[in-house]
Scaffold this motif. Structure first.
Motif, PDB file in Angstrom:
ATOM      1  N   ASP A 157       0.846  -1.199   0.000  1.00  0.00           N
ATOM      2  CA  ASP A 157       0.000   0.000   0.000  1.00  0.00           C
ATOM      3  C   ASP A 157       0.879   1.246   0.000  1.00  0.00           C
ATOM      4  N   PHE A 205     -24.356  -7.999  -4.139  1.00  0.00           N
ATOM      5  CA  PHE A 205     -23.871  -6.630  -4.026  1.00  0.00           C
ATOM      6  C   PHE A 205     -25.052  -5.687  -3.765  1.00  0.00           C
ATOM      7  N   ILE A 215     -21.464  -2.512  -9.625  1.00  0.00           N
ATOM      8  CA  ILE A 215     -20.084  -2.114  -9.357  1.00  0.00           C
ATOM      9  C   ILE A 215     -19.362  -1.838 -10.671  1.00  0.00           C
ATOM     10  N   ARG A 228      -8.930  -4.254  -4.859  1.00  0.00           N
ATOM     11  CA  ARG A 228      -9.086  -4.489  -3.434  1.00  0.00           C
ATOM     12  C   ARG A 228     -10.557  -4.605  -3.027  1.00  0.00           C
ATOM     13  N   LYS A 229     -11.321  -3.534  -3.178  1.00  0.00           N
ATOM     14  CA  LYS A 229     -12.717  -3.519  -2.760  1.00  0.00           C
ATOM     15  C   LYS A 229     -13.591  -3.091  -3.932  1.00  0.00           C
ATOM     16  N   PRO A 230     -14.784  -3.693  -4.082  1.00  0.00           N
ATOM     17  CA  PRO A 230     -15.666  -3.305  -5.187  1.00  0.00           C
ATOM     18  C   PRO A 230     -15.997  -1.813  -5.143  1.00  0.00           C
ATOM     19  N   TYR A 253      -9.339   5.533  -4.154  1.00  0.00           N
ATOM     20  CA  TYR A 253      -9.935   5.424  -2.830  1.00  0.00           C
ATOM     21  C   TYR A 253     -11.388   5.905  -2.887  1.00  0.00           C
ATOM     22  N   ASN A 254     -12.135   5.606  -1.838  1.00  0.00           N
ATOM     23  CA  ASN A 254     -13.464   6.210  -1.726  1.00  0.00           C
ATOM     24  C   ASN A 254     -13.318   7.685  -1.354  1.00  0.00           C
ATOM     25  N   ILE A 264     -11.529   3.542   2.273  1.00  0.00           N
ATOM     26  CA  ILE A 264     -11.606   2.293   1.508  1.00  0.00           C
ATOM     27  C   ILE A 264     -10.697   2.411   0.300  1.00  0.00           C
ATOM     28  N   THR A 265      -9.876   1.390   0.087  1.00  0.00           N
ATOM     29  CA  THR A 265      -9.018   1.331  -1.091  1.00  0.00           C
ATOM     30  C   THR A 265      -9.665   0.414  -2.121  1.00  0.00           C
ATOM     31  N   HIS A 266      -9.939   0.952  -3.290  1.00  0.00           N
ATOM     32  CA  HIS A 266     -10.560   0.158  -4.353  1.00  0.00           C
ATOM     33  C   HIS A 266      -9.511  -0.486  -5.266  1.00  0.00           C
TER      34      HIS A 266
END
Length: 285
Positions: free
Chosen positions: A168, A209, A213, A244-246, A269-270, A275-277
């Motif tokens: 990261d 979900f 996405i 990483r994340k949806p 990121y969000n 949150i890391t996408h």
């Protein structure tokens, strides 16, 4: 290693039907590392399609293909491979973990391409089994581009197995992106990837979900297009991303990147960076 050759790219409509069917049946046999190779010896770029792809991803016009565009051309062969009776995993439900592209030189937008696709050996993962789909693109007999699409077939897995992840980076956001609810449908039209998790809220909810996405490969392409606007990409480089994340749609996200002589690190990121996408790294060759 058996090879299946095509005169034209296989039709996506029939491939999606095969994919559903393949998900409902068991594989006929366990393949080894010398499995099926799919080959499209002659492929030309549809210029209208290329324009639509540039518009949805943010790549500017130019004489060479966007670095992520050959992945779109190889995608029908990916589906054909994963829906083949010899494929050992159920194609629907497979998770896209990472993608690595190496461009050895820019590909002219009017070049005739030769595309080969095959799967790599499987390996254990804490959440199941990981495998790669490998794609090569050649021009005039010379490999100029390759792609490793890393996928997870979920199962009880091996808790002691190592999950290969990019570190990261510590990055400051450089831009906010407001992503509309129809982004998945727009990218699906340009890419052919019409997985229902990307299209509508109801179709995404059927797969667990809360709403649709964004495509991971859209996120990679949009990130590289943004970097290219800041500084021209090198002619030869390798770029890897981890998903990483949806990334739920609609949403507001932050894009961050740092360019040094050694590498370009980037992330999505969000809106409040909790949150890391996506994490990515580009290294010149």
């Amino acid at each position: 290693m058996p090879t299946r050759r095509y005169d034209n790219s296989p039709g996506l409509g029939s491939l999606y039907a095969r994919t559903v069917k393949a998900t409902l049946r068991k594989a006929e046999y366990e393949p080894d590392t010398d499995g099926l190779t799919l080959e499209l010896p002659r492929a030309l770029v549809d210029q209208d399609h290329l324009t639509a792809y540039r518009e949805v991803t943010g790549f500017s016009a130019g004489p060479a293909l966007p670095v992520t565009y050959p992945h779109i051309l190889a995608f029908p062969l990916h589906l054909d491979l994963m829906s083949d009776p010899s494929f050992p995993y159920k194609p629907m439900g497979i998770v896209h973990l990472a993608n690595t592209i190496t461009q050895l030189r820019p590909i002219p937008m009017h070049a005739e391409l030769s595309i080969k696709v095959h799967s790599g050996p499987e390996r254990p993962h804490p959440k199941g089994t990981v495998f790669d789909i490998l794609s090569d693109v050649s021009v005039d007999g010379e490999v100029v581009w390759n792609d490793t699409t890393t996928l997870l077939s979920r199962s009880p897995g091996t808790p002691s197995a190592h999950a290969d992840l990019l570190p990261d980076p510590c990055l400051e956001a450089r831009a906010f992106w407001d992503l509309r609810a129809n982004l998945g449908r727009r990218y699906a039209a340009a890419s052919g990837d019409r997985n229902p998790i990307h299209l509508f809220k109801l179709s995404a909810q059927a797969f667990g979900f809360p709403r649709q996405i964004a495509h991971g490969m859209w996120a990679k392409a949009a990130a590289l297009a943004s970097i290219q606007r800041a500084r021209a990409l090198p002619d030869a480089f390798t770029v890897r991303v981890d998903f990483r994340k949806p990334l739920l749609l609609p949403s507001r996200v932050q894009f961050a990147h740092t360019i040094t002589d050694a590498a370009t690190d980037f992330a999505i990121y969000n809106d409040d960076t909790t949150i890391t996408h996506l994490i990515g790294q580009l290294v010149a060759r």
